[in-house]
Write a protein that holds these residues in place. Structure first.
Motif, PDB file in Angstrom:
ATOM      1  N   LEU A  37      -4.737   5.403   4.625  1.00  0.00           N
ATOM      2  CA  LEU A  37      -3.487   6.175   4.605  1.00  0.00           C
ATOM      3  C   LEU A  37      -2.780   6.081   3.259  1.00  0.00           C
ATOM      4  O   LEU A  37      -1.861   6.852   2.982  1.00  0.00           O
ATOM      5  CB  LEU A  37      -2.552   5.703   5.717  1.00  0.00           C
ATOM      6  N   ALA A  38      -3.228   5.150   2.411  1.00  0.00           N
ATOM      7  CA  ALA A  38      -2.683   5.066   1.056  1.00  0.00           C
ATOM      8  C   ALA A  38      -3.332   6.092   0.131  1.00  0.00           C
ATOM      9  O   ALA A  38      -2.824   6.355  -0.965  1.00  0.00           O
ATOM     10  CB  ALA A  38      -2.874   3.657   0.490  1.00  0.00           C
ATOM     11  N   TYR A  39      -4.453   6.675   0.559  1.00  0.00           N
ATOM     12  CA  TYR A  39      -5.224   7.563  -0.314  1.00  0.00           C
ATOM     13  C   TYR A  39      -5.419   8.972   0.248  1.00  0.00           C
ATOM     14  O   TYR A  39      -5.808   9.873  -0.488  1.00  0.00           O
ATOM     15  CB  TYR A  39      -6.592   6.931  -0.599  1.00  0.00           C
ATOM     16  N   ILE A  40      -5.207   9.143   1.536  1.00  0.00           N
ATOM     17  CA  ILE A  40      -5.255  10.469   2.133  1.00  0.00           C
ATOM     18  C   ILE A  40      -3.967  10.677   2.918  1.00  0.00           C
ATOM     19  O   ILE A  40      -3.309   9.711   3.308  1.00  0.00           O
ATOM     20  CB  ILE A  40      -6.482  10.659   3.055  1.00  0.00           C
ATOM     21  N   SER A  41      -3.610  11.918   3.141  1.00  0.00           N
ATOM     22  CA  SER A  41      -2.349  12.230   3.828  1.00  0.00           C
ATOM     23  C   SER A  41      -2.608  13.178   4.989  1.00  0.00           C
ATOM     24  O   SER A  41      -2.372  14.393   4.879  1.00  0.00           O
ATOM     25  CB  SER A  41      -1.352  12.857   2.843  1.00  0.00           C
ATOM     26  N   PRO A  42      -3.099  12.648   6.116  1.00  0.00           N
ATOM     27  CA  PRO A  42      -3.379  13.518   7.260  1.00  0.00           C
ATOM     28  C   PRO A  42      -2.118  14.223   7.754  1.00  0.00           C
ATOM     29  O   PRO A  42      -1.028  13.653   7.766  1.00  0.00           O
ATOM     30  CB  PRO A  42      -3.912  12.548   8.319  1.00  0.00           C
ATOM     31  N   GLU A  43      -2.282  15.486   8.137  1.00  0.00           N
ATOM     32  CA  GLU A  43      -1.175  16.270   8.636  1.00  0.00           C
ATOM     33  C   GLU A  43      -0.702  15.731   9.987  1.00  0.00           C
ATOM     34  O   GLU A  43      -1.408  14.998  10.668  1.00  0.00           O
ATOM     35  CB  GLU A  43      -1.593  17.737   8.777  1.00  0.00           C
TER      36      GLU A  43
ATOM     37  N   LEU B  18       0.815  -1.218   0.000  1.00  0.00           N
ATOM     38  CA  LEU B  18       0.000   0.000   0.000  1.00  0.00           C
ATOM     39  C   LEU B  18       0.850   1.270   0.000  1.00  0.00           C
ATOM     40  O   LEU B  18       0.309   2.376  -0.055  1.00  0.00           O
ATOM     41  CB  LEU B  18      -0.900   0.023   1.245  1.00  0.00           C
ATOM     42  N   GLY B  19       2.165   1.105   0.098  1.00  0.00           N
ATOM     43  CA  GLY B  19       3.042   2.268   0.206  1.00  0.00           C
ATOM     44  C   GLY B  19       3.091   2.846   1.609  1.00  0.00           C
ATOM     45  O   GLY B  19       3.449   4.007   1.793  1.00  0.00           O
ATOM     46  N   ILE B  20       2.738   2.023   2.611  1.00  0.00           N
ATOM     47  CA  ILE B  20       2.740   2.461   4.005  1.00  0.00           C
ATOM     48  C   ILE B  20       3.926   1.833   4.715  1.00  0.00           C
ATOM     49  O   ILE B  20       4.086   0.612   4.724  1.00  0.00           O
ATOM     50  CB  ILE B  20       1.419   2.071   4.710  1.00  0.00           C
ATOM     51  N   ASN B  21       4.765   2.672   5.306  1.00  0.00           N
ATOM     52  CA  ASN B  21       5.947   2.201   6.003  1.00  0.00           C
ATOM     53  C   ASN B  21       5.648   2.019   7.491  1.00  0.00           C
ATOM     54  O   ASN B  21       5.236   2.962   8.168  1.00  0.00           O
ATOM     55  CB  ASN B  21       7.098   3.202   5.828  1.00  0.00           C
ATOM     56  N   LEU B  22       5.845   0.810   7.984  1.00  0.00           N
ATOM     57  CA  LEU B  22       5.678   0.515   9.404  1.00  0.00           C
ATOM     58  C   LEU B  22       7.054   0.228   9.993  1.00  0.00           C
ATOM     59  O   LEU B  22       7.733  -0.707   9.559  1.00  0.00           O
ATOM     60  CB  LEU B  22       4.759  -0.691   9.609  1.00  0.00           C
ATOM     61  N   ASP B  23       7.472   1.024  10.972  1.00  0.00           N
ATOM     62  CA  ASP B  23       8.781   0.785  11.578  1.00  0.00           C
ATOM     63  C   ASP B  23       8.695  -0.365  12.579  1.00  0.00           C
ATOM     64  O   ASP B  23       7.626  -0.926  12.841  1.00  0.00           O
ATOM     65  CB  ASP B  23       9.336   2.063  12.216  1.00  0.00           C
ATOM     66  N   ALA B  24       9.842  -0.730  13.141  1.00  0.00           N
ATOM     67  CA  ALA B  24       9.909  -1.883  14.046  1.00  0.00           C
ATOM     68  C   ALA B  24       9.006  -1.705  15.261  1.00  0.00           C
ATOM     69  O   ALA B  24       8.383  -2.668  15.730  1.00  0.00           O
ATOM     70  CB  ALA B  24      11.359  -2.112  14.478  1.00  0.00           C
ATOM     71  N   LYS B  25       8.921  -0.485  15.765  1.00  0.00           N
ATOM     72  CA  LYS B  25       8.075  -0.221  16.933  1.00  0.00           C
ATOM     73  C   LYS B  25       6.605  -0.430  16.587  1.00  0.00           C
ATOM     74  O   LYS B  25       5.856  -1.023  17.377  1.00  0.00           O
ATOM     75  CB  LYS B  25       8.314   1.211  17.434  1.00  0.00           C
ATOM     76  N   ALA B  26       6.188   0.022  15.413  1.00  0.00           N
ATOM     77  CA  ALA B  26       4.794  -0.156  14.990  1.00  0.00           C
ATOM     78  C   ALA B  26       4.476  -1.640  14.803  1.00  0.00           C
ATOM     79  O   ALA B  26       3.418  -2.114  15.225  1.00  0.00           O
ATOM     80  CB  ALA B  26       4.527   0.610  13.702  1.00  0.00           C
ATOM     81  N   LEU B  27       5.382  -2.382  14.185  1.00  0.00           N
ATOM     82  CA  LEU B  27       5.151  -3.811  13.970  1.00  0.00           C
ATOM     83  C   LEU B  27       5.015  -4.550  15.300  1.00  0.00           C
ATOM     84  O   LEU B  27       4.161  -5.431  15.456  1.00  0.00           O
ATOM     85  CB  LEU B  27       6.288  -4.404  13.140  1.00  0.00           C
TER      86      LEU B  27
END
Length: 234
Positions: free
Chosen positions: A63-69, A14-23
């Motif tokens: 989050l793949a289609y909108i970019s919240p600030e 989806l082009g969403i990056n999840l870091d180690a903490k998020a995983l």
């Protein structure tokens, strides 16, 4: 508990990056969900890969289609066990998320997850039509999200009153495109359909994201009482 590599690859798709903490937090959320579900009816989905796809990936797909600030103020209306709000917060811990639901036990589960993941969010016990008329909550949010089975015209009346002018309401739906039946209500409530995104999860399940822009303030007549919303939807 969950296959972290599977979750990460699905997010990357989806082009969403999840870091180690998020995983790690997603894995903990899955553990708490299954543990709590033994005593509290939170979900029928308990198989690890299904949790990843149908709860986690489905919830973060917007989050793949909108970019919240950064620091966007979000309300998850009728949040249930915290989907999509918890996955959105794990993916973007800068979000300011309010979880609103009428079932206290589910909010206690969310509080437990927030404590165990060291994330910050606010749980609010009550009905959307009451809080939508509360000055503290009305038109106070940049984004409202639902992942609910109610018709779009009903959901719009519950949710658009929470959204600031210029903000977005994202209705996460199944295979059916409900835009035609929802257009009149959305217009009356100060919204405009900006986009409809149709997609499939990697297991083939169809989804629609209905992205609604709040273009003007909602009339103080709305939201009405739940019986009127259900009995005479806009």
């Amino acid at each position: 508990m969950i296959n972290i590599e599977f979750l990460n690859s699905e997010a990357c798709r989806l082009g969403i990056n999840l870091d180690a903490k998020a995983l790690k937090r997603f894995d903990l959320l899955a553990q708490r969900l299954v543990s709590w579900n033994k005593n509290v009816n939170l979900t029928a989905i308990t198989e690890p890969d299904e949790i990843v796809l149908k709860h986690f990936i489905d919830s973060i797909t917007p989050l793949a289609y909108i970019s919240p600030e950064h620091g966007a103020k979000i309300i998850d209306v009728g949040c249930g066990a915290g989907f999509p709000g918890l996955p959105l917060l794990i993916a973007r811990e800068d979000f300011d998320v309010t979880f609103l639901d009428s079932i206290q036990k589910k909010l206690k589960f969310i509080d437990d997850v927030l404590e165990n993941t060291a994330l910050f969010g606010t749980t609010v016990h009550g009905r959307a039509e009451d809080f939508g008329n509360n000055p503290e909550f009305r038109e106070a949010y940049d984004y409202a999200f639902t992942r609910a089975v109610a018709p779009l015209n009903v959901l719009a009346e519950y949710c658009l009153p929470f959204v600031k002018t210029g903000g977005l309401y994202v209705s996460m739906k199944g295979a059916d495109d409900e835009t035609e039946t929802g257009k009149n209500a959305i217009n009356i409530l100060g919204g405009k359909i900006e986009d409809v995104v149709s997609f499939k999860l990697s297991n083939g399940d169809s989804r629609n994201l209905i992205i609604i822009r709040k273009v003007s303030q909602t009339s103080p007549k709305y939201p009405r009482k739940a019986k009127k919303i259900a009995g005479a939807p806009l």
